[in-house]
Structures are given as structure tokens and as C-alpha cells.
Design a protein around this motif. Structure first.
Motif, mmCIF file in Angstrom:
data_model
loop_
_atom_site.group_PDB
_atom_site.id
_atom_site.type_symbol
_atom_site.label_atom_id
_atom_site.label_comp_id
_atom_site.label_asym_id
_atom_site.label_seq_id
_atom_site.Cartn_x
_atom_site.Cartn_y
_atom_site.Cartn_z
ATOM 1 N N GLN A 176 45.853 -91.904 -8.522
ATOM 2 C CA GLN A 176 44.553 -91.250 -9.092
ATOM 3 C C GLN A 176 44.317 -90.584 -7.752
ATOM 4 O O GLN A 176 43.826 -89.382 -7.861
ATOM 5 N N LEU A 177 44.001 -91.231 -6.653
ATOM 6 C CA LEU A 177 43.703 -90.463 -5.291
ATOM 7 C C LEU A 177 44.630 -89.426 -4.821
ATOM 8 O O LEU A 177 44.392 -88.191 -4.498
ATOM 9 N N ILE A 178 45.931 -89.628 -4.860
ATOM 10 C CA ILE A 178 46.918 -88.854 -4.486
ATOM 11 C C ILE A 178 46.990 -87.690 -5.339
ATOM 12 O O ILE A 178 46.988 -86.584 -4.841
ATOM 13 N N ARG A 179 46.631 -87.673 -6.658
ATOM 14 C CA ARG A 179 46.598 -86.273 -7.424
ATOM 15 C C ARG A 179 45.445 -85.592 -7.391
ATOM 16 O O ARG A 179 45.307 -84.496 -7.593
ATOM 17 N N LYS A 180 44.368 -86.227 -6.665
ATOM 18 C CA LYS A 180 43.135 -85.498 -6.304
ATOM 19 C C LYS A 180 43.345 -84.806 -5.053
ATOM 20 O O LYS A 180 42.573 -84.281 -4.475
ATOM 21 N N GLY A 181 44.550 -85.129 -4.252
ATOM 22 C CA GLY A 181 44.921 -84.392 -2.865
ATOM 23 C C GLY A 181 44.598 -85.189 -2.075
ATOM 24 O O GLY A 181 44.259 -84.790 -0.830
ATOM 25 N N GLN A 182 44.043 -86.519 -2.243
ATOM 26 C CA GLN A 182 43.478 -87.594 -0.854
ATOM 27 C C GLN A 182 44.619 -88.584 -0.676
ATOM 28 O O GLN A 182 45.386 -88.713 -1.416
ATOM 29 N N ASP A 183 44.551 -89.225 0.476
ATOM 30 C CA ASP A 183 45.290 -90.405 0.428
ATOM 31 C C ASP A 183 44.563 -91.472 -0.136
ATOM 32 O O ASP A 183 43.457 -91.683 -0.146
ATOM 33 N N PRO A 184 45.607 -92.189 -0.429
ATOM 34 C CA PRO A 184 45.388 -93.737 -1.298
ATOM 35 C C PRO A 184 44.509 -94.426 -0.149
ATOM 36 O O PRO A 184 44.707 -94.399 1.076
ATOM 37 N N ILE A 185 43.470 -95.352 -0.639
ATOM 38 C CA ILE A 185 42.826 -96.417 0.188
ATOM 39 C C ILE A 185 43.179 -97.503 0.227
ATOM 40 O O ILE A 185 43.992 -97.963 -0.832
ATOM 41 N N GLN A 186 43.249 -98.296 1.245
ATOM 42 C CA GLN A 186 43.823 -99.757 1.405
ATOM 43 C C GLN A 186 42.933 -100.634 0.547
ATOM 44 O O GLN A 186 41.867 -100.589 0.364
ATOM 45 N N PRO A 187 43.818 -101.835 0.154
ATOM 46 C CA PRO A 187 42.999 -102.780 -0.832
ATOM 47 C C PRO A 187 41.899 -103.353 0.360
ATOM 48 O O PRO A 187 42.029 -103.556 1.571
ATOM 49 N N ARG A 188 40.923 -103.971 -0.344
ATOM 50 C CA ARG A 188 39.764 -104.922 0.422
ATOM 51 C C ARG A 188 39.846 -106.131 0.201
ATOM 52 O O ARG A 188 39.913 -106.751 -0.872
ATOM 53 N N ASP A 189 40.203 -107.033 1.257
ATOM 54 C CA ASP A 189 40.715 -108.361 1.192
ATOM 55 C C ASP A 189 39.376 -109.204 0.680
ATOM 56 O O ASP A 189 39.484 -110.104 0.172
ATOM 57 N N ASP A 190 38.215 -108.380 0.863
ATOM 58 C CA ASP A 190 36.959 -109.209 0.812
ATOM 59 C C ASP A 190 36.578 -108.994 -0.776
ATOM 60 O O ASP A 190 35.573 -109.727 -1.121
ATOM 61 N N LEU A 191 37.351 -108.284 -1.509
ATOM 62 C CA LEU A 191 36.898 -108.061 -2.957
ATOM 63 C C LEU A 191 38.076 -108.836 -3.835
ATOM 64 O O LEU A 191 39.156 -108.774 -3.617
ATOM 65 N N ALA A 192 37.421 -109.456 -4.947
ATOM 66 C CA ALA A 192 38.185 -110.102 -5.927
ATOM 67 C C ALA A 192 39.110 -109.282 -6.604
ATOM 68 O O ALA A 192 38.868 -107.686 -6.607
ATOM 69 N N TYR A 193 40.113 -109.509 -7.221
ATOM 70 C CA TYR A 193 41.079 -108.695 -8.000
ATOM 71 C C TYR A 193 40.403 -107.549 -8.575
ATOM 72 O O TYR A 193 40.788 -106.258 -8.335
ATOM 73 N N SER A 194 39.643 -107.824 -9.750
ATOM 74 C CA SER A 194 39.244 -106.571 -10.508
ATOM 75 C C SER A 194 38.306 -105.780 -9.645
ATOM 76 O O SER A 194 38.337 -104.396 -9.815
ATOM 77 N N ALA A 195 37.238 -106.262 -8.729
ATOM 78 C CA ALA A 195 36.540 -105.655 -8.137
ATOM 79 C C ALA A 195 37.441 -104.536 -7.192
ATOM 80 O O ALA A 195 36.886 -103.569 -6.852
ATOM 81 N N ASN A 196 38.344 -105.249 -6.582
ATOM 82 C CA ASN A 196 39.248 -104.571 -5.624
ATOM 83 C C ASN A 196 39.964 -103.421 -6.394
ATOM 84 O O ASN A 196 39.990 -101.999 -5.794
ATOM 85 N N PHE A 197 40.387 -103.432 -7.726
ATOM 86 C CA PHE A 197 40.958 -102.476 -8.259
ATOM 87 C C PHE A 197 40.056 -101.251 -8.506
ATOM 88 O O PHE A 197 40.192 -100.014 -8.124
ATOM 89 N N LEU A 198 38.670 -101.391 -8.912
ATOM 90 C CA LEU A 198 37.700 -100.484 -9.308
ATOM 91 C C LEU A 198 37.279 -99.952 -7.820
ATOM 92 O O LEU A 198 37.024 -98.699 -7.807
ATOM 93 N N TYR A 199 37.402 -100.548 -6.864
ATOM 94 C CA TYR A 199 37.067 -99.806 -5.453
ATOM 95 C C TYR A 199 38.100 -98.904 -5.237
ATOM 96 O O TYR A 199 37.791 -97.709 -4.761
ATOM 97 N N MET A 200 39.401 -99.320 -5.080
ATOM 98 C CA MET A 200 40.474 -98.640 -4.686
ATOM 99 C C MET A 200 40.608 -97.220 -5.940
ATOM 100 O O MET A 200 40.766 -96.245 -5.417
ATOM 101 N N LEU A 201 40.306 -97.602 -7.068
ATOM 102 C CA LEU A 201 40.096 -96.298 -7.965
ATOM 103 C C LEU A 201 38.965 -95.483 -7.799
ATOM 104 O O LEU A 201 39.169 -94.171 -7.900
ATOM 105 N N THR A 202 37.722 -95.925 -7.570
ATOM 106 C CA THR A 202 36.684 -94.922 -7.444
ATOM 107 C C THR A 202 35.962 -94.910 -6.127
ATOM 108 O O THR A 202 35.075 -94.006 -5.808
ATOM 109 N N GLU A 203 36.680 -95.481 -5.205
ATOM 110 C CA GLU A 203 36.255 -95.373 -3.624
ATOM 111 C C GLU A 203 34.621 -95.948 -3.765
ATOM 112 O O GLU A 203 34.092 -95.682 -2.774
ATOM 113 N N ARG A 204 34.166 -96.685 -4.531
ATOM 114 C CA ARG A 204 32.916 -97.424 -4.535
ATOM 115 C C ARG A 204 33.157 -98.744 -5.016
ATOM 116 O O ARG A 204 33.828 -99.029 -5.848
ATOM 117 N N GLU A 205 32.473 -99.461 -4.207
ATOM 118 C CA GLU A 205 32.423 -100.918 -4.652
ATOM 119 C C GLU A 205 31.551 -101.203 -5.777
ATOM 120 O O GLU A 205 30.481 -100.636 -6.040
#
Ligand code: SDX
Length: 380
Positions: A140-169
Motif C-alpha cells: 500500500q505505501l509503496i504504490r503511493k510512492g512512499q517507503d514502507p514503515i517498519q512494524p512497531r513492537d509495542d503494538l499488538a498484531y492487529s493494531a500494528n497492521f492498521l498502523y503500518m497500513l494507515t501510518e496512524r496508531e
């Protein structure tokens, strides 16, 4: 043709394997994972705990769950080689093609050690469950022309996915509701993509190829993607008042109503019942979406028109409304389905290793009978 065995197109009703993973009672509308009713899991469990149950057959102890969650958290990152490969994909590419390619590429990094080694099985399960969300978000981020963001170890599985996808916690309730959606989509006995996974697993190839095979199968519009079509339908219908007329016109034109019907369920899909409650919980907290009123009107008007034929809402009818509210792009709904279903595919992969019998059904030959070679100058 072999006598006594009649052709069963689509293997309708043919038990192609024996499995202890999931049971569906299509008449009662009951769905159980390893004997636990879906309703109980959706109310009490988490996606990772449910994935563990599906794959290893028992609910994990506190220590087993903590170790599994930690292992998944430690394997979320994807090699720069895969991310660089994804940067070569055209931005207009279909997200499921991108996911199939990147999932298959994982096999290049991990040896095909003896797949009957429990540690190899555990590691492959952890890697696939951990990395598929990261690859979907990266696409999703690459097709928007951005670098993908790294997972956040302090977020649980589903929260981390939504964070990596939308760039917002995400809001904790949104993450919790998404986690329940993943549980609802995790497994469904021998649907087309899971059957693909079992056939591929039966040749003893590596689990990354098994998942890539299943992703390719899920990408077909008759299997994955119906929830995208449901939203398009709701937008086309426009208002609740138009629902009856829309259905009459669609049925007169012999068009199938997206999000309705199921090979197994002859009542409302139990997953649709739970998803509808999640939609109402979402809207109560984050604001209403008028498409929901249209959906409820469609379901009400379909009762008299399709109910007598045993055609009711399936899992895809309400899921799109949840994902839309979560800010998930519509063409990523099927990759999200894959994030969840990888748990079921891996459970069937592991079970198939135990079955240890390659799939090789027969056929009824309907081609030409024996005939002599024809030189090219004699051909018409
Ligand atoms: C998923 O297998 C799984 O478990 C799949 C899944 C999972 O978790 O893995 O549950 C996920 O794929 C859900 C389904 C998503 N697809 C859709 O919502 C697309 C619309 N649904 C239809 O394409 C259809 O209902 C299927 C594919 C889901 C099931 O098709 P079947 O069992 O092969 O049924 P059929 O096509 O043989 O139809 C039987 C009759 C037909 O009428 P007649 O020709 O006998 O008069 O029911 C009618 C069909 O026309 N029918 C519908 C209909 N679905 C079936 N009529 C109107 N609208 C519909 N949606």
C-alpha cells in the motif's frame, strides 16, 4: 470412462479429505474451530490465539500463547530484498498478484529443510503469519510512492497492521474489532483456496509455495472480493427505499446478489451475524455510514425474494462496511481476507503432512478416440 463413478463438477458434496480443523452445519448455521463455536471465540479469543488453536489443535496455555505472540512479533520484518522487489511491481498491479509474488518469494530465504521437523513447521507458521500483514501494508505505501514503515513492537498484531497500513496508531476499539474480523475469516473447511493449499501441500513442497497457491486461488472474484462488490452494490442502490426495486431488477436479469448465498449455509452465515454486530459497534463509536441502512434494507427485502431458496447474507455482506470505516482501501479487502485465512491454510498444510497422500483424482475422458498421425500437408 470408469464405471460406477459419476462426474461431480466442482466436487460438490464430495468429501476430498478427512479433517479435524473446522466443522460447518449449514442447516443450523453453526461454525466451530476445533470444536469451539465461532461465537465463543469471537467474544473471548484473539486472532493469534485462534490461529494457534487452528494449527495445533488446542487452545494455548498462557506460556505457549506468550511465546507464540513474541515469536510472531519478532518475525514481522520483511527482508529489504523483498521490499525492493515490491518496489518493482507496477503501482497499478492487482494487490493479490503482489501478495502472491511476495509470499512465494519468502521461500527463497528459508531452506526446504525436512518439513516433518516440528521446529521447521513452527518457524514457517510464525514467519507467514507475521510477514503477510507487513507485505500487504508495504504494498500500500509503496504504490503511493512512499517507503514502507517498519512494524512497531509495542503494538499488538492487529493494531500494528492498521498502523503500518494507515501510518496512524488505531483506536484500541478499532483494533479489537479488526482482530475479531480476522478470527471470523481465519478458516472455513474446504473452500477453494484451502483445497488448493491441501493439493499443493500433498506434494510436500514448502509452506511458502502452499500459501502462494492459496492466495492465487482466493484472488478469483467468485471466492475473494465479494465484499468489495457488496459496497459497489450498496452505492449503486443508493437509498434504502430503492432496495426492493434493485433486487427485482437484478433477479429479473438473473444477476447474483453479491454477499448472498453459500454452498454450505442455507441460513444467514453465522459470521455475517457477528460482523453485523461489529458494524453496529463501529458506527456507535465512530459515526454512522448510510450505506449500512441500505444493506439492512437489502437484507430485509431479500428475505422474501431469496430466503425461500435458502439464500441469505454470507460473510462478505457486512465485512466491507467494517473495513471501509477502518480506512482500509477497497482493493485491499481480499488481501485482508488472506491475512486471516493464512491461519486456516497453515492448519490444513500441517494436517495434510500427516495425511501423507498426494492428491491425484481420476477423470472421465471425453476427448478423441485413438487416431492415426496426419502429416501437415494432409491437414485442412
Ligand atoms: C466466500 O466456500 C467457502 O466457504 C467460501 C467462503 C469462505 O469462508 O472461504 O465462505 C468465502 O467465498 C463467500 C462467498 C462470496 N461470494 C459471493 O457472495 C458471490 C455471490 N454468491 C454466489 O456466487 C454463490 O452463492 C456462491 C458462489 C457463494 C455459492 O454458489 P453455489 O453454491 O455454487 O450455488 P449456485 O451458484 O449453484 O446457485 C444455486 C442457486 C442458483 O439458482 P438456480 O440456477 O438453481 O435457479 O441459487 C442461486 C443460483 O442462481 N444463487 C443466487 C445467489 N447465489 C446462488 N441467486 C442470487 N444471488 C446469489 N448471491
Amino acid at each position: 470412462a470408469r464405471t460406477g463413478i459419476e462426474l461431480r463438477p466442482g466436487l460438490d458434496g464430495v468429501p476430498a479429505t478427512q479433517s479435524a480443523i473446522c466443522d460447518i452445519d449449514g442447516e443450523q448455521g453453526l461454525l466451530t474451530y476445533r470444536g469451539y463455536p465461532m461465537q465463543d471465540l469471537a467474544a473471548n479469543s484473539s486472532f493469534l490465539e485462534t490461529a494457534f488453536l487452528l494449527i495445533w489443535g488446542e487452545l494455548p496455555s498462557r506460556d505457549q500463547l506468550a511465546e507464540f505472540e513474541h515469536a510472531v512479533q519478532m518475525h514481522r520484518r520483511v527482508s529489504f530484498r523483498v521490499r525492493d522487489m515490491m518496489k518493482c511491481f507496477p503501482a497499478s498491479g492487482h494487490p493479490m498478484d503482489a501478495l502472491q509474488s511476495s509470499a512465494a518469494s519468502l521461500g527463497l530465504f528459508y531452506s526446504r529443510r525436512a518439513i516433518d521437523d516440528p521446529q521447521y513447521v513452527y518457524d514457517a507458521v510464525v514467519r507467514l503469519i507475521a510477514k503477510i500483514p507487513t507485505m500487504v501494508a508495504a504494498f500500500q505505501l509503496i504504490r503511493k510512492g512512499q517507503d514502507p514503515i517498519q512494524p512497531r513492537d509495542d503494538l499488538a498484531y492487529s493494531a500494528n497492521f492498521l498502523y503500518m497500513l494507515t501510518e496512524r496508531e488505531p483506536d484500541p476499539l478499532a483494533a479489537r474489532i479488526f482482530d475479531r474480523c480476522l478470527m471470523l475469516h481465519a478458516e472455513h473447511s474446504l473452500n477453494a483456496s484451502t483445497f488448493s493449499a491441501r493439493v499443493t501441500a500433498s506434494t510436500l513442497t514448502d509452506p511458502y509455495a502452499v500459501v502462494a497457491s492459496a492466495v492465487g486461488t482466493l484472488a478469483g472474484p467468485l471466492h475473494g472480493g465479494a465484499n468489495e462488490d457488496v459496497l459497489a452494490m450498496l452505492e449503486e442502490v443508493g437509498t434504502a427505499e430503492n432496495a426492493g426495486a434493485y433486487l427485482d431488477e437484478a433477479m429479473a436479469a438473473k444477476r447474483k446478489i453479491m454477499g448472498f448465498g453459500h454452498r454450505e449455509y442455507k441460513v444467514k452465515d453465522p459470521r455475517a451475524v457477528i460482523l453485523q454486530a461489529l458494524v453496529e459497534e463501529m458506527f456507535a463509536r465512530f459515526g454512522h455510514d448510510e450505506l449500512y441502512d441500505v444493506a439492512v434494507a437489502i437484507e430485509r427485502e431479500a428475505e422474501s425474494r431469496l430466503g425461500p431458496k435458502g439464500i441469505y447474507p454470507n460473510v462478505d455482506f457486512y465485512s466491507g462496511l467494517v473495513y471501509r470505516k477502518l480506512g482500509i482501501p477497497r482493493d485491499l479487502f481480499t488481501p485482508v481476507f488472506a491475512i486471516a485465512r493464512v491461519a486456516g491454510w497453515l492448519a490444513h498444510w500441517r494436517e495434510q503432512l500427516g495425511a501423507n497422500r498426494i492428491f491425484r483424482p481420476s477423470q472421465i475422458y471425453s476427448g478423441s478416440q485413438l487416431r492415426a498421425w496426419m502429416p501437415i500437408d494432409e491437414r485442412v
